[in-house]
Write a protein that holds these residues in place. Structure first.
Motif, PDB file in Angstrom:
ATOM      1  N   ALA A 194       0.931  -1.131   0.189  1.00 49.74           N
ATOM      2  CA  ALA A 194      -0.211  -0.051   0.022  1.00 49.74           C
ATOM      3  C   ALA A 194       0.673   1.069  -0.290  1.00 49.74           C
ATOM      4  N   ASN A 195       2.062   1.268   0.247  1.00 52.18           N
ATOM      5  CA  ASN A 195       3.164   2.516   0.327  1.00 52.18           C
ATOM      6  C   ASN A 195       4.139   2.456  -0.523  1.00 52.18           C
ATOM      7  N   SER A 196       4.165   1.512  -1.785  1.00 50.35           N
ATOM      8  CA  SER A 196       4.867   1.582  -2.587  1.00 50.35           C
ATOM      9  C   SER A 196       4.632   1.999  -3.757  1.00 50.35           C
ATOM     10  N   ILE A 197       5.510   2.590  -5.083  1.00 57.48           N
ATOM     11  CA  ILE A 197       4.754   2.780  -5.980  1.00 57.48           C
ATOM     12  C   ILE A 197       6.123   2.624  -6.993  1.00 57.48           C
ATOM     13  N   ILE A 198       6.220   2.511  -8.127  1.00 55.36           N
ATOM     14  CA  ILE A 198       7.546   1.883  -8.862  1.00 55.36           C
ATOM     15  C   ILE A 198       7.801   3.073  -9.729  1.00 55.36           C
ATOM     16  N   VAL A 199       8.495   3.522  -9.508  1.00 55.67           N
ATOM     17  CA  VAL A 199       9.541   5.125 -10.182  1.00 55.67           C
ATOM     18  C   VAL A 199      10.337   4.860 -11.264  1.00 55.67           C
ATOM     19  N   THR A 200      11.398   6.047 -11.779  1.00 51.84           N
ATOM     20  CA  THR A 200      12.025   5.531 -12.032  1.00 51.84           C
ATOM     21  C   THR A 200      13.304   5.778 -11.514  1.00 51.84           C
ATOM     22  N   ARG A 201      14.496   4.967 -11.338  1.00 51.19           N
ATOM     23  CA  ARG A 201      15.736   5.550 -10.290  1.00 51.19           C
ATOM     24  C   ARG A 201      16.549   6.839 -10.204  1.00 51.19           C
ATOM     25  N   ILE A 202      15.740   7.507 -11.885  1.00 50.60           N
ATOM     26  CA  ILE A 202      16.492   8.220 -11.123  1.00 50.60           C
ATOM     27  C   ILE A 202      15.518   9.241 -10.156  1.00 50.60           C
ATOM     28  N   GLN A 203      14.258   9.087 -10.349  1.00 49.89           N
ATOM     29  CA  GLN A 203      12.612  10.414  -9.488  1.00 49.89           C
ATOM     30  C   GLN A 203      13.132   8.915  -8.085  1.00 49.89           C
ATOM     31  N   PHE A 204      13.563   8.194  -7.837  1.00 51.33           N
ATOM     32  CA  PHE A 204      13.558   7.339  -7.002  1.00 51.33           C
ATOM     33  C   PHE A 204      15.212   8.631  -6.043  1.00 51.33           C
ATOM     34  N   PHE A 205      16.162   8.606  -6.851  1.00 49.91           N
ATOM     35  CA  PHE A 205      16.598   9.335  -6.574  1.00 49.91           C
ATOM     36  C   PHE A 205      17.290  11.280  -6.447  1.00 49.91           C
ATOM     37  N   CYS A 206      15.995  11.512  -6.655  1.00 47.28           N
ATOM     38  CA  CYS A 206      16.000  12.735  -6.542  1.00 47.28           C
ATOM     39  C   CYS A 206      14.810  12.720  -5.440  1.00 47.28           C
ATOM     40  N   ILE A 207      14.179  12.268  -5.450  1.00 41.08           N
ATOM     41  CA  ILE A 207      12.791  12.378  -4.026  1.00 41.08           C
ATOM     42  C   ILE A 207      13.611  11.555  -3.133  1.00 41.08           C
ATOM     43  N   GLU A 208      14.606  10.582  -3.289  1.00 44.57           N
ATOM     44  CA  GLU A 208      15.280  10.290  -2.079  1.00 44.57           C
ATOM     45  C   GLU A 208      16.740  10.688  -1.857  1.00 44.57           C
ATOM     46  N   ILE A 209      16.729  11.886  -1.948  1.00 45.48           N
ATOM     47  CA  ILE A 209      18.516  12.741  -1.654  1.00 45.48           C
ATOM     48  C   ILE A 209      17.650  13.717  -0.608  1.00 45.48           C
ATOM     49  N   ALA A 210      16.403  14.241  -2.140  1.00 49.41           N
ATOM     50  CA  ALA A 210      15.585  15.613  -0.953  1.00 49.41           C
ATOM     51  C   ALA A 210      14.773  14.936   0.202  1.00 49.41           C
ATOM     52  N   ARG A 211      14.143  14.211   0.754  1.00 53.79           N
ATOM     53  CA  ARG A 211      13.973  13.311   1.828  1.00 53.79           C
ATOM     54  C   ARG A 211      15.362  12.939   2.788  1.00 53.79           C
ATOM     55  N   ASN A 212      16.850  12.962   2.791  1.00 54.93           N
ATOM     56  CA  ASN A 212      17.861  12.471   3.058  1.00 54.93           C
ATOM     57  C   ASN A 212      18.074  13.854   3.432  1.00 54.93           C
ATOM     58  N   ARG A 213      18.381  14.821   2.531  1.00 57.35           N
ATOM     59  CA  ARG A 213      18.403  16.267   3.120  1.00 57.35           C
ATOM     60  C   ARG A 213      17.873  17.450   3.604  1.00 57.35           C
ATOM     61  N   GLU A 214      16.463  16.870   3.773  1.00 56.17           N
ATOM     62  CA  GLU A 214      16.185  17.873   3.844  1.00 56.17           C
ATOM     63  C   GLU A 214      15.671  17.364   5.657  1.00 56.17           C
ATOM     64  N   GLY A 215      15.120  15.886   6.303  1.00 58.13           N
ATOM     65  CA  GLY A 215      15.408  15.831   7.863  1.00 58.13           C
ATOM     66  C   GLY A 215      14.216  14.878   7.609  1.00 58.13           C
ATOM     67  N   HIS A 216      13.748  14.737   6.413  1.00 61.52           N
ATOM     68  CA  HIS A 216      12.488  14.160   5.931  1.00 61.52           C
ATOM     69  C   HIS A 216      12.704  11.939   7.116  1.00 61.52           C
ATOM     70  N   ASN A 217      13.367  11.246   6.174  1.00 62.38           N
ATOM     71  CA  ASN A 217      13.638   9.892   7.188  1.00 62.38           C
ATOM     72  C   ASN A 217      14.220  10.512   8.107  1.00 62.38           C
ATOM     73  N   ASP A 218      14.494  11.042   8.687  1.00 61.63           N
ATOM     74  CA  ASP A 218      15.560  10.928  10.444  1.00 61.63           C
ATOM     75  C   ASP A 218      14.257  10.385  11.159  1.00 61.63           C
ATOM     76  N   SER A 219      12.909  10.030  11.154  1.00 58.33           N
ATOM     77  CA  SER A 219      11.859   9.243  12.258  1.00 58.33           C
ATOM     78  C   SER A 219      12.573   7.620  12.304  1.00 58.33           C
ATOM     79  N   ILE A 220      13.035   7.329  10.884  1.00 59.23           N
ATOM     80  CA  ILE A 220      12.489   5.750   9.968  1.00 59.23           C
ATOM     81  C   ILE A 220      13.747   5.445  10.851  1.00 59.23           C
ATOM     82  N   ARG A 221      14.782   5.751  11.624  1.00 57.23           N
ATOM     83  CA  ARG A 221      15.807   4.755  12.155  1.00 57.23           C
ATOM     84  C   ARG A 221      15.070   4.785  14.147  1.00 57.23           C
ATOM     85  N   THR A 222      14.204   5.318  14.394  1.00 55.22           N
ATOM     86  CA  THR A 222      13.268   5.611  15.977  1.00 55.22           C
ATOM     87  C   THR A 222      12.476   4.476  15.581  1.00 55.22           C
TER      88      THR A 222
END
Length: 179
Positions: free
Chosen positions: A139-167
């Motif tokens: 329910a929480n996954s879709i398929i995108v191109t690898r470059i779209q993945f990189f764009c979104i995940e790099i932004a999530r990481n740099r902007e702090g949106h993935n910070d809560s995952i470790r906790t």
């Protein structure tokens, strides 16, 4: 860049198969990519690779400060160009329409193509989480191109949106492949 035999080996196919495309021809022992269409076996193999990539990436998010992750040697360029072209794109909770509607595709396609020579496998199908505060699931996954993945995940990481995952989550042992 991996050669054809290495790619086929990753997919569990013998290396003596020649895969051709575009021109329509193939060798006598080869496979013409145009003839494969939506072959369920090939789709299944690609889905397995996408799931393996997602599993590894999520384990990294669970184990390492996402702000320290470097996904490619070109992270700075990818992030700069992504935010220049899509300054208001919401990376926290993805709207599938913002990625896959005809209007979105018109904007994304030339952007993605601009990375064709910069990012290996830029167009490979890759799973991404719709809601970055949650794990990969059907329910929480879709398929995108690898470059779209990189764009979104790099932004999530740099902007702090993935910070809560470790906790919220712990790395999971990977399942071993049976050969």
């Amino acid at each position: 860049m991996p050669n054809q035999d290495e790619i086929l080996a990753e997919l569990g196919l013998p290396g003596d198969i020649a895969v051709t495309g575009g021109g329509g021809g193939s060798t006598s022992s080869g496979i013409n990519a145009n003839d494969l269409g939506n072959d369920p076996t090939m789709e299944g193999l690609w889905a397995m690779k996408a799931m393996e990539h997602a599993e590894i990436y999520f384990n990294l998010l669970c184990a390492v400060d996402p702000r320290l992750l470097k996904l490619t040697p070109k992270d700075d360029l990818i992030y700069k160009e992504f935010r220049k072209e899509f300054p208001d794109f919401d990376v926290v909770k993805l709207d599938e329409e913002a990625l896959k509607s005809p209007q979105a595709k018109e904007k994304w396609r030339p952007f993605c193509m601009s990375f064709e020579k910069e990012i290996e496998d830029y167009s490979f199908a890759t799973l991404i989480r719709l809601d970055c505060s949650d794990e990969y699931s059907e329910a929480n996954s879709i398929i995108v191109t690898r470059i779209q993945f990189f764009c979104i995940e790099i932004a999530r990481n740099r902007e702090g949106h993935n910070d809560s995952i470790r906790t919220k989550f712990k790395p999971r042992p990977r399942t071993k492949k049976t050969e």
